[in-house]
Design a protein around this motif. Sequence first.
Motif, PDB file in Angstrom:
ATOM      1  N   SER A 119       0.853  -1.290  -0.109  1.00 26.43           N
ATOM      2  CA  SER A 119       0.046  -0.055  -0.047  1.00 26.43           C
ATOM      3  C   SER A 119       0.823   1.139  -0.066  1.00 26.43           C
ATOM      4  N   SER A 120       0.406   2.536   0.364  1.00 29.45           N
ATOM      5  CA  SER A 120       1.199   3.501   0.347  1.00 29.45           C
ATOM      6  C   SER A 120       0.816   4.517   1.126  1.00 29.45           C
ATOM      7  N   MET A 121       1.609   5.448   1.620  1.00 29.13           N
ATOM      8  CA  MET A 121       1.281   6.412   2.416  1.00 29.13           C
ATOM      9  C   MET A 121       0.388   7.445   2.012  1.00 29.13           C
ATOM     10  N   GLY A 223      10.056   8.073  -9.854  1.00 30.36           N
ATOM     11  CA  GLY A 223      10.011   8.652  -8.954  1.00 30.36           C
ATOM     12  C   GLY A 223      11.089  10.125  -8.935  1.00 30.36           C
ATOM     13  N   VAL A 224      10.945  11.082  -7.968  1.00 35.20           N
ATOM     14  CA  VAL A 224      11.664  12.263  -8.084  1.00 35.20           C
ATOM     15  C   VAL A 224      13.196  12.227  -7.886  1.00 35.20           C
ATOM     16  N   ALA A 225      13.453  11.092  -7.222  1.00 31.85           N
ATOM     17  CA  ALA A 225      15.275  10.924  -7.085  1.00 31.85           C
ATOM     18  C   ALA A 225      15.686  10.269  -8.488  1.00 31.85           C
ATOM     19  N   ARG A 247       7.959  17.899   2.262  1.00 30.22           N
ATOM     20  CA  ARG A 247       8.677  17.000   3.093  1.00 30.22           C
ATOM     21  C   ARG A 247       8.238  15.506   2.558  1.00 30.22           C
ATOM     22  N   ARG A 248       9.017  14.696   2.418  1.00 33.33           N
ATOM     23  CA  ARG A 248       9.073  13.215   1.996  1.00 33.33           C
ATOM     24  C   ARG A 248       9.798  12.581   2.878  1.00 33.33           C
ATOM     25  N   ASP A 249       9.565  11.340   3.186  1.00 32.75           N
ATOM     26  CA  ASP A 249      10.441  10.392   3.990  1.00 32.75           C
ATOM     27  C   ASP A 249      10.980   9.251   2.745  1.00 32.75           C
ATOM     28  N   GLY A 309      -2.772  17.553  -7.452  1.00 29.51           N
ATOM     29  CA  GLY A 309      -3.128  16.120  -6.928  1.00 29.51           C
ATOM     30  C   GLY A 309      -1.794  15.696  -6.160  1.00 29.51           C
ATOM     31  N   ASP A 310      -0.649  16.652  -6.088  1.00 29.75           N
ATOM     32  CA  ASP A 310       0.353  16.397  -5.474  1.00 29.75           C
ATOM     33  C   ASP A 310      -0.004  16.597  -3.826  1.00 29.75           C
ATOM     34  N   VAL A 311       0.441  15.698  -2.932  1.00 30.32           N
ATOM     35  CA  VAL A 311       0.356  16.042  -1.438  1.00 30.32           C
ATOM     36  C   VAL A 311       1.333  16.924  -1.285  1.00 30.32           C
TER      37      VAL A 311
HETATM   38  C1  UD1 Z   1       5.440   8.579  -4.429  1.00 30.51           C
HETATM   39  C2  UD1 Z   1       5.571   7.318  -5.271  1.00 30.51           C
HETATM   40  C3  UD1 Z   1       4.144   6.798  -5.064  1.00 30.51           C
HETATM   41  C4  UD1 Z   1       4.021   6.487  -3.355  1.00 30.51           C
HETATM   42  C5  UD1 Z   1       4.184   7.696  -2.727  1.00 30.51           C
HETATM   43  C6  UD1 Z   1       4.189   7.318  -0.959  1.00 30.51           C
HETATM   44  C7  UD1 Z   1       6.583   7.483  -7.427  1.00 30.51           C
HETATM   45  C8  UD1 Z   1       6.584   7.936  -8.870  1.00 30.51           C
HETATM   46  N1  UD1 Z   1       5.260   7.937  -6.695  1.00 30.51           N
HETATM   47  O1  UD1 Z   1       4.708   9.582  -4.683  1.00 30.51           O
HETATM   48  O2  UD1 Z   1       3.849   5.669  -5.888  1.00 30.51           O
HETATM   49  O3  UD1 Z   1       2.751   5.980  -3.109  1.00 30.51           O
HETATM   50  O4  UD1 Z   1       5.446   8.134  -3.220  1.00 30.51           O
HETATM   51  O5  UD1 Z   1       4.823   8.194  -0.484  1.00 30.51           O
HETATM   52  O6  UD1 Z   1       7.359   6.837  -6.883  1.00 30.51           O
HETATM   53  N2  UD1 Z   1       9.008  16.804  -7.519  1.00 30.51           N
HETATM   54  C9  UD1 Z   1       9.900  17.518  -8.140  1.00 30.51           C
HETATM   55  N3  UD1 Z   1      10.144  17.706  -9.578  1.00 30.51           N
HETATM   56  C10 UD1 Z   1      10.121  16.616 -10.348  1.00 30.51           C
HETATM   57  C11 UD1 Z   1       9.193  15.418 -10.072  1.00 30.51           C
HETATM   58  C12 UD1 Z   1       8.714  15.524  -8.596  1.00 30.51           C
HETATM   59  O7  UD1 Z   1      10.225  18.655  -7.256  1.00 30.51           O
HETATM   60  O8  UD1 Z   1      10.608  16.689 -11.325  1.00 30.51           O
HETATM   61  C13 UD1 Z   1       8.286  16.615  -6.398  1.00 30.51           C
HETATM   62  C14 UD1 Z   1       6.729  16.564  -6.696  1.00 30.51           C
HETATM   63  O9  UD1 Z   1       6.062  17.829  -6.736  1.00 30.51           O
HETATM   64  C15 UD1 Z   1       6.309  15.817  -5.182  1.00 30.51           C
HETATM   65  C16 UD1 Z   1       7.875  15.096  -4.780  1.00 30.51           C
HETATM   66  O10 UD1 Z   1       8.996  15.583  -5.755  1.00 30.51           O
HETATM   67  O11 UD1 Z   1       6.317  16.935  -4.238  1.00 30.51           O
HETATM   68  C17 UD1 Z   1       7.806  13.908  -4.956  1.00 30.51           C
HETATM   69  O12 UD1 Z   1       7.152  13.284  -5.883  1.00 30.51           O
HETATM   70  P1  UD1 Z   1       7.225  11.771  -6.533  1.00 30.51           P
HETATM   71  O13 UD1 Z   1       8.409  11.188  -6.778  1.00 30.51           O
HETATM   72  O14 UD1 Z   1       6.488  11.919  -7.922  1.00 30.51           O
HETATM   73  O15 UD1 Z   1       6.479  10.960  -5.488  1.00 30.51           O
HETATM   74  P2  UD1 Z   1       5.406  11.159  -4.660  1.00 30.51           P
HETATM   75  O16 UD1 Z   1       4.133  11.898  -5.358  1.00 30.51           O
HETATM   76  O17 UD1 Z   1       5.327  11.534  -3.628  1.00 30.51           O
END
Ligand code: UD1
Length: 360
Positions: A119-121, A223-225, A247-249, A309-311
Amino acid sequence: MRVLLTGAAGFIGIHVMDGLLSRGHDVRAMDSLRPDVHKGSLPWRVPRGVEPLIGDMRDPVAVEEAMAGIDAVIHLAAKVGLGVDVGDMPDYAASNDVGTAEVLVAMARAGVSRLTLASSMVVYGEGFGLCSDHGAVRPAPRFERALKSGDFEPPCPHCGQPLETQLVVEDTPFDPRNAYATSKAAQEFYAANWARATGGAVAMMRYHNVYGPGMPKDTPYAGVASIFTSALRRGEAPQVFEDGRQRRDFIHVRDVAAATVLACERHESGVRAFNVGSGIPRTVGEMAAALATTLAGPAPVVTQRYRLGDVRHITADSSRLRRELDWQPEIDFHDGMAELAHLDAASELSSPHRAMMPQE
Ligand code: UD1
């Protein structure tokens, strides 16, 4: 145990497979190899001794066949990410919810009673915030007009004041804010229904932001990384959305895999959810800076752009997992980011088990 691992060719699945094998389990690996995720990575190579099955979770016949002789299921197969727009809703519902429902039916028919579910956060949405006047509140939605004017923090729903973020625990009510989050929440409810009806056990693993070797690249599911690493390798600056203070973990995929395997081994009865995170929230700006430093690349650019839609913040308390399953994250954030940054294509695909003879 004989474990059916779905989504076995995916980013997390590959590491869970390694974890299962190194702990002596037999693995039947199933994956649909959907082209939007696996383009360019075929043929599917599995370690010697693993039984590979190419099949879609929505196909009841394929799922029923996969269940024969199985003791436990780890169900990772899913469509992840934010999607492109509302047009993605049917695909999230079908891939994640219909697929899970088929897995549950097949488990019930085959008498398989142990499930570990990815599942997911994001099921918690914006979680809870602390308002100085109204106490703990559910943050109001982030509307486009606010995001457009650079107002990124979700406010108090009563007075509009900024909120102090709280770490969410597993009993926090769900508040999914996009189609993916909604499909993950529904998947958990289906699994809980199944557990009550059949006496089965389910561990819901609510993953934070998973990173590490094998992360999807150049697909809508990156994902962003991974996006930042690819940009830096091209000599470009990472484009940080919003003000970079969201913030993210970030949790390493090997730590996530270890937690998933432990849950499969140790969770034997009832319905239990586990937040899976390192316990140390970071900002996206900080993560971009860590990668830029390690790759000696251009400094991140904070763009003020946003995705609907971004949290804003996704940070939870993962102490239940440590307490009840005796799990500890092993990989330090800076070490993990440096590993990701310096992987080359060849080493990215190597693992102790995948180094064995491929089976095609
Ligand atoms: C991610 C997972 C999702 C999971 C969730 C759990 C991915 C694609 N998504 O969502 O499956 O359920 O974590 O916490 O792995 N951002 C930038 N620049 C970019 C792209 C993104 O700044 O080029 C920012 C986004 O706006 C966001 C953050 O990075 O604030 C993370 O984005 P992303 O890696 O897509 O993941 P989540 O939406 O957190």
